[in-house]
Scaffold this motif. Structure first.
Motif, mmCIF file in Angstrom:
data_model
loop_
_atom_site.group_PDB
_atom_site.id
_atom_site.type_symbol
_atom_site.label_atom_id
_atom_site.label_comp_id
_atom_site.label_asym_id
_atom_site.label_seq_id
_atom_site.Cartn_x
_atom_site.Cartn_y
_atom_site.Cartn_z
ATOM 1 N N SER A 86 35.486 40.877 34.596
ATOM 2 C CA SER A 86 35.985 39.999 35.663
ATOM 3 C C SER A 86 35.045 38.814 35.845
ATOM 4 O O SER A 86 35.437 37.767 36.370
ATOM 5 C CB SER A 86 36.193 40.763 36.969
ATOM 6 O OG SER A 86 35.044 41.488 37.328
ATOM 7 N N ASP A 87 33.807 38.932 35.369
ATOM 8 C CA ASP A 87 32.889 37.780 35.326
ATOM 9 C C ASP A 87 33.562 36.572 34.680
ATOM 10 O O ASP A 87 33.366 35.436 35.102
ATOM 11 C CB ASP A 87 31.688 38.099 34.414
ATOM 12 C CG ASP A 87 30.597 38.854 35.134
ATOM 13 O OD1 ASP A 87 30.685 39.018 36.350
ATOM 14 O OD2 ASP A 87 29.654 39.284 34.435
ATOM 15 N N PHE A 111 27.875 38.580 45.435
ATOM 16 C CA PHE A 111 27.588 38.791 44.008
ATOM 17 C C PHE A 111 27.035 37.503 43.370
ATOM 18 O O PHE A 111 27.559 36.409 43.579
ATOM 19 C CB PHE A 111 28.892 39.221 43.331
ATOM 20 C CG PHE A 111 28.774 39.558 41.881
ATOM 21 C CD1 PHE A 111 27.759 40.374 41.405
ATOM 22 C CD2 PHE A 111 29.709 39.068 40.972
ATOM 23 C CE1 PHE A 111 27.677 40.694 40.067
ATOM 24 C CE2 PHE A 111 29.636 39.388 39.630
ATOM 25 C CZ PHE A 111 28.607 40.201 39.179
ATOM 26 N N ASN A 158 29.114 43.856 46.696
ATOM 27 C CA ASN A 158 27.919 44.296 45.979
ATOM 28 C C ASN A 158 26.845 43.247 46.252
ATOM 29 O O ASN A 158 27.110 42.070 46.020
ATOM 30 C CB ASN A 158 28.219 44.359 44.478
ATOM 31 C CG ASN A 158 26.988 44.572 43.638
ATOM 32 O OD1 ASN A 158 26.029 45.157 44.091
ATOM 33 N ND2 ASN A 158 27.009 44.062 42.419
ATOM 34 N N ASP A 185 37.315 39.518 45.271
ATOM 35 C CA ASP A 185 36.780 40.272 44.132
ATOM 36 C C ASP A 185 36.796 41.752 44.516
ATOM 37 O O ASP A 185 35.964 42.212 45.294
ATOM 38 C CB ASP A 185 35.360 39.755 43.861
ATOM 39 C CG ASP A 185 34.662 40.499 42.744
ATOM 40 O OD1 ASP A 185 35.104 41.602 42.387
ATOM 41 O OD2 ASP A 185 33.641 39.973 42.259
ATOM 42 N N TYR A 188 35.184 46.960 43.236
ATOM 43 C CA TYR A 188 34.863 48.341 43.648
ATOM 44 C C TYR A 188 35.995 48.986 44.442
ATOM 45 O O TYR A 188 35.792 49.990 45.128
ATOM 46 C CB TYR A 188 33.563 48.347 44.468
ATOM 47 C CG TYR A 188 32.378 47.867 43.659
ATOM 48 C CD1 TYR A 188 31.680 48.740 42.828
ATOM 49 C CD2 TYR A 188 31.989 46.528 43.679
ATOM 50 C CE1 TYR A 188 30.620 48.298 42.058
ATOM 51 C CE2 TYR A 188 30.926 46.073 42.908
ATOM 52 C CZ TYR A 188 30.250 46.958 42.096
ATOM 53 O OH TYR A 188 29.207 46.508 41.333
ATOM 54 N N THR A 215 38.255 45.034 37.770
ATOM 55 C CA THR A 215 37.464 45.292 36.570
ATOM 56 C C THR A 215 37.654 46.703 36.030
ATOM 57 O O THR A 215 37.974 47.624 36.790
ATOM 58 C CB THR A 215 35.962 45.057 36.850
ATOM 59 O OG1 THR A 215 35.229 45.260 35.646
ATOM 60 C CG2 THR A 215 35.413 46.016 37.903
ATOM 61 N N SER A 217 35.003 47.891 34.512
ATOM 62 C CA SER A 217 33.582 48.208 34.288
ATOM 63 C C SER A 217 33.034 49.284 35.195
ATOM 64 O O SER A 217 31.963 49.822 34.938
ATOM 65 C CB SER A 217 32.723 46.959 34.509
ATOM 66 O OG SER A 217 33.077 45.948 33.622
ATOM 67 N N LYS A 218 33.713 49.562 36.292
ATOM 68 C CA LYS A 218 33.115 50.470 37.288
ATOM 69 C C LYS A 218 33.757 51.850 37.176
ATOM 70 O O LYS A 218 33.305 52.669 36.411
ATOM 71 C CB LYS A 218 33.257 49.846 38.688
ATOM 72 C CG LYS A 218 32.700 48.420 38.767
ATOM 73 C CD LYS A 218 31.220 48.357 38.456
ATOM 74 C CE LYS A 218 30.727 46.927 38.372
ATOM 75 N NZ LYS A 218 29.335 46.841 37.917
ATOM 76 N N ARG A 226 33.690 45.261 28.225
ATOM 77 C CA ARG A 226 33.976 43.962 28.845
ATOM 78 C C ARG A 226 35.477 43.725 28.997
ATOM 79 O O ARG A 226 36.141 43.164 28.112
ATOM 80 C CB ARG A 226 33.345 42.782 28.068
ATOM 81 C CG ARG A 226 31.900 42.933 27.710
ATOM 82 C CD ARG A 226 31.017 43.212 28.918
ATOM 83 N NE ARG A 226 31.087 42.162 29.924
ATOM 84 C CZ ARG A 226 31.300 42.400 31.231
ATOM 85 N NH1 ARG A 226 31.451 43.637 31.692
ATOM 86 N NH2 ARG A 226 31.352 41.387 32.064
HETATM 87 C C1 LIG Z 1 31.239 42.348 42.975
HETATM 88 C C2 LIG Z 1 31.285 42.311 41.482
HETATM 89 N N1 LIG Z 1 32.195 41.548 40.899
HETATM 90 C C3 LIG Z 1 32.292 41.463 39.563
HETATM 91 C C4 LIG Z 1 31.435 42.167 38.749
HETATM 92 C C5 LIG Z 1 31.529 41.957 37.273
HETATM 93 O O1 LIG Z 1 32.179 42.943 36.653
HETATM 94 P P1 LIG Z 1 32.619 42.805 35.132
HETATM 95 O O2 LIG Z 1 31.856 43.830 34.405
HETATM 96 O O3 LIG Z 1 34.091 43.079 35.186
HETATM 97 O O4 LIG Z 1 32.343 41.419 34.660
HETATM 98 C C6 LIG Z 1 30.461 42.985 39.302
HETATM 99 C C7 LIG Z 1 29.525 43.714 38.433
HETATM 100 O O5 LIG Z 1 28.529 44.229 38.789
HETATM 101 C C8 LIG Z 1 30.376 43.055 40.701
HETATM 102 O O6 LIG Z 1 29.438 43.789 41.291
#
Ligand SMILES: Cc1ncc(COP(=O)(O)O)c(C=O)c1O
Length: 360
Positions: A86-87, A111, A158, A185, A188, A215, A217-218, A226
């Motif tokens: 999502s970055d 973030f 975060n 965003d 989480y 995402t 990723s979590k 990615r």
């Molecule tokens: C609030 C928040 N948004 C986005 C991301 C990025 O996640 P991704 O791995 O999908 O790029 C993170 C990753 O730590 C995050 O904490």
């Protein structure tokens, strides 16, 4: 070669440490909010199957993945744009909507990629102070100027773990001028247990100036693959599809994402585990004399009172193979962030931290 001055003002993002060389040889990494249970079985199988097709270019439009996401979330796949995490969606939004010297608002302890992506685009990040480590929506509205283009809000946030409820966000959106984009965003979202929370997808169609990012990723345990996505109004999806590279999401990420969406039991188990250990760790660390902030994420923000105390504890635990996250870059150097790991990791982290506090 000289890069643009705005780029050289950026403090590079430093991820969670992953290495320690403790005498025990054991390393417990609780520094990057990665899922507690590793990679879901179905995703591992998809990776094995994938090997023979790695020579093929990916489907640039992520058609199958978007249609699976659309089905799961009840969203038109045409309103979904996928990214390498999502970055990447955050970065595309800044590239597309922020011109040099435009302003981008985010909450003070939000973030780090929000100010970084803003600066890459030449924009000016505008951090807005929080109330008790919670985003202050009224203050964010007051920070709007005629240069404001985007407001970023992580919900839950975060590293603070705090969240905004659905009614607060709706009221905020009613007051926000329509030409300003709100990026919600929801990285989480899967860990939230608060009943008045919403990941915000309904706001996308209700308001037209909202993008929700998600995402893999979590909770899906795919940080290394990615993969992330944005749910966008159609005009914004069209813009992002012009910004992104033709093959921005690898075919590996696409097959893993599709497999992950079928892992309902893994997700349910991870949620139950997170809820249990978030509560248990929070109680135990409070009893050990630490200030633990309420969290809706898969991590806890813990205050030691001073930066020196936080850093001494971090180093002491690192010596014992337990890696926690420093919070200086977030303006919270008196705190450490502890991700929720698997049960054995949590038992060891809690007892080691408690023993440290008793002896310090
Ligand atoms: C609030 C928040 N948004 C986005 C991301 C990025 O996640 P991704 O791995 O999908 O790029 C993170 C990753 O730590 C995050 O904490």
């Amino acid at each position: 070669m000289q890069a643009k001055p705005s780029i050289m003002n950026i403090a590079p993002y430093v991820g969670g440490e992953s290495k320690a060389s403790p005498a025990s040889g054991r390393v417990i990494k609780l520094s990057s909010n990665e899922g507690a249970f590793g990679v879901p079985k179905g995703v591992k199988e998809a990776i094995q199957r994938y090997a023979d097709t790695a020579h093929r270019y990916p489907d640039g439009g992520c058609i199958e993945l978007r249609s699976a996401l659309g089905l799961k979330y009840g969203i038109d796949p045409a309103h979904i744009v996928c990214g390498a995490g999502s970055d990447e969606i955050i970065s595309f939004l800044c590239q597309a909507y922020v011109s040099p010297r435009d302003e981008v608002i985010y909450s003070r302890h939000g973030f780090l990629m929000y100010p970084i992506s803003t600066q890459v685009a030449g924009g000016i990040p505008v951090p807005v102070p929080e109330q008790e480590l919670r985003a202050d929506l009224q203050a964010m509205l007051s920070a709007v100027t005629d240069k404001t283009k985007i407001i970023f809000l992580a919900n839950p946030n975060n590293p603070t773990g705090s969240y905004l409820n659905s009614a607060e966000l709706r009221a905020f959106l009613m007051s926000l001028p329509k030409h300003i984009l709100l990026v919600l965003d929801s990285a989480y979202a899967e860990f939230v247990t608060a009943p008045d929370y919403s990941a915000g997808h309904e706001f996308v169609s209700d308001f037209g100036n909202v993008v929700v990012t998600r995402t893999f990723s979590k909770i899906y345990g795919m940080g290394g693959v990615r993969l992330g996505w944005g749910h966008c109004p159609p005009d914004i999806a069209d813009v992002l599809n012009r910004v992104r590279g033709p093959f921005n999401v690898s075919s590996l990420a696409q097959v893993c994402g599709i497999a992950a969406l079928g892992e309902a039991q893994f997700i349910a188990d991870s949620q139950a585990h997170n809820t249990f250990w978030r509560e248990r760790a929070s109680e135990a660390l409070t009893q050990a004399g630490l200030r633990v902030y309420p969290s809706q994420g898969n991590f806890l923000l813990v205050s030691f009172g001073t930066a020196e105390k936080a850093e001494s504890c971090r180093l002491a635990l690192k010596d014992q193979g337990i890696i926690l996250r420093q919070m200086g870059a977030y303006g919270l150097s008196e705190c450490l962030r502890i991700s929720i790991g698997h049960p054995e990791e949590m038992e060891i982290a809690i007892s080691t931290l408690t023993a440290y506090m008793n002896n310090s």
